[in-house]
Enzyme design. Structure first.
Site, PDB file in Angstrom:
ATOM      1  CB  SER A 290      -0.941  -0.046   1.207  1.00 51.08           C
ATOM      2  OG  SER A 290      -1.889   0.986   1.172  1.00 51.08           O
ATOM      3  CG  ASP A 301       8.138   4.497 -11.616  1.00 56.96           C
ATOM      4  OD1 ASP A 301       8.815   3.460 -11.707  1.00 56.96           O
ATOM      5  OD2 ASP A 301       6.906   4.520 -11.793  1.00 56.96           O
ATOM      6  CE  LYS A 315      -5.125  -1.986   0.210  1.00 57.81           C
ATOM      7  NZ  LYS A 315      -5.642  -0.591   0.245  1.00 57.81           N
TER       8      LYS A 315
END
Length: 526
Positions: A290, A301, A315
């Site tokens: 999460s 990224d 999640k």
């Protein structure tokens, strides 16, 4: 009398149906909502046995949500309170860390400057009664003890305490106050120039805690950081955004959400970070989920940090809380989380098939993914590229680390696992510290002295082995015992350090044998 009640119920149902018929303009003739309400009224008023209407409605809501996705859920008022409390940042109470030794509450540490410490309660004290109600030796459930100790800020509670070396019980009146719930487990310099922070969850105060931790480490000369998110199950989105902002320049994309009805919403860094420069390694494993995956995905990224460990949980569903007047709540999935490169964090699932979803980690283990990097099946149809260096990364659920570290299945023998599962080792540790606390503190006034010189005594090991025999927990042979002892001793030393100082000292010892931490150090020291 029975016939009269049945007639009244039928009349009520007819009247209710007629009333609902007037709402057809809003609901429509064949409205599912109308059908659901008629069914609830029929069961409540006509079923052969009495029914609890509240339970009936709650079970209906749960049933609807179970057919959607793995994370949409209904929680009762009590469940909602228990679920939210660890993330709220504080609760009202007396301010002690405690554990149970033989049905007695023993204070491990009072919270610094908390209400208990202010009145003179010490580590090692045994609380035997609360407001004249005995809690020791009566097998009172732990949650009931906690409920008696907690209460609204400003209220008072009378405690009777037994203290080692004092002949008669002591009495204290403690005024309850706000007690902070810290989510940062450990902060320390693991090597010269390299700091270490471990975060357990993403609560309301986590971003401030991380900011304070960075300040502390930078004052000690930190240039690089190991940020440990292993076993971190997530929490609040805003905490994730705040923490990611500590490492990114202003307006860098951290995460975006998008759903069938919910439009795309972007969350970017605020430019107020304390560590926009310097090397960063993030540690993850299969229990990292999460909000922890949001931070991990953003760092990867944006080419800001190196990810070390194993593929994260996956999640990536956004839940919107829908509260009811009685304190209960629906947490309804309304969108997906996406990393800056466009990867959906959520792993695949079949609607309504919770069993298969819950078995995912077991399946990963069986397929060898946690043990061998070449057993990981990447979805080649979901190729993405990092925004800075244009490195190839894959979607398909979870965040794949840049450096894979296999799960060490040799560290724990079966004997060791059983000692832990039956709490034999932990109970022995608690008793040992309870008896020797004063002596240990005098001999090792600082953690550094303890770390360098302390060795777990053989009598403590003998006690654990003896208690194991009583509970039919024994090693298969001498070879298994020999393999068990080194790690068991290291673990006991860490637990003793935790009980004498805090969790940072526990991790300072444990991390020296953690393969993922060692890999991070290897990367940074290069």
């Amino acid at each position: 009398m029975i016939i009269k009640k049945t007639l009244l119920s039928l009349l009520f149902l007819v009247a209710a149906t007629a009333a609902m018929a007037q709402l057809r303009i809003n609901w429509g003739k064949d409205s599912p909502v109308r059908k659901l309400q008629i069914a609830e009224m029929a069961i409540t008023n006509l079923y052969v046995d009495s029914v609890n209407e509240q339970n009936l409605v709650e079970n209906g809501i749960r049933g609807m949500l179970e057919k959607l996705d793995p994370h949409s859920a209904y929680t009762s008022a009590q469940e909602t309170k228990e679920m939210n409390e660890p993330l709220q940042g504080n609760f009202d109470g007396i301010g002690v860390q405690f554990n149970m030794i033989e049905d007695t509450l023993v204070v491990i540490q009072p919270v610094v400057n908390g209400p208990s410490e202010k009145v003179g309660i010490r580590a090692g004290d045994r609380i035997i009664s609360v407001n004249d109600t005995a809690i020791a030796g009566v097998k009172m459930p732990r949650n009931e003890i906690m409920n008696r100790l907690r209460g609204k800020k400003g209220t008072r509670v009378r405690l009777k305490i037994v203290r080692r070396g004092v002949s008669s019980p002591l009495e204290f009146t403690v005024t309850r106050d706000k007690i902070p719930l810290n989510t940062v487990d450990a902060v320390y310099m693991i090597r010269p120039g390299i700091g270490y922070i471990r975060l357990s969850s993403f609560g309301m105060t986590s971003d401030k805690e991380i900011a304070n931790a960075l300040d502390t480490l930078q004052r000690q000369g930190m240039k690089s950081l190991i940020f440990d998110l292993q076993d971190n199950g997530g929490g609040y989105l805003q905490a994730a955004v705040g923490i990611a902002s500590q490492f990114l320049p202003k307006d860098d994309l951290i995460v975006y959400t998008k759903g069938r009805v919910a439009p795309r919403e972007e969350f970017k860094s605020d430019g107020k970070g304390k560590m926009e420069n310097g090397k960063l390694v993030i540690l993850v494993n299969e229990f990292t989920a999460s909000a922890a995956e949001i931070v991990t995905g953003a760092m990867q990224d944006q080419d800001r940090g190196i990810i070390v460990g194993r593929r994260t949980f996956g999640k990536g569903l956004v839940q919107r809380p829908i509260p009811f007047d009685d304190g209960s709540m629906i947490r309804l999935t309304v969108a997906h989380y996406y990393t800056p490169s466009g990867r959906c964090i959520q792993k695949p699932y079949e609607k309504g098939d919770l069993k298969d979803y819950e078995m995912d980690l077991d399946n990963r283990y069986k397929h060898g993914e946690l043990l061998h990097e070449d057993s990981i099946h990447l979805d080649k149809s979901q190729k993405y590229y990092t925004l800075g260096k244009h490195r190839l990364v894959y979607g398909g659920g979870g965040i794949m680390p840049d450096y894979f570290v296999p799960l060490d299945t040799t560290k724990f023998t079966d004997f060791h696992r059983k000692l832990l599962s039956k709490s034999i080792a932990i109970n022995a540790d608690l008793k040992y510290v309870d008896v020797h606390r004063k002596e240990l503190k005098a001999k090792y006034p600082s953690f550094n002295a303890f770390y360098k010189k302390y060795e777990v005594p053989e009598e403590l090991i003998d006690e654990i082995i003896s208690e194991g025999k009583k509970q039919k927990v024994v090693p298969k042979d001498e070879a298994e015992l020999d393999r068990t002892l080194p790690y068991l001793k290291m673990q006991l030393k860490a637990l003793i350090a935790r009980d004498l100082w805090d969790m940072s000292q526990y991790y300072q010892i444990i991390n020296e044998s953690d393969d993922t931490v060692k890999k991070a150090l290897e990367i940074l020291e290069k």
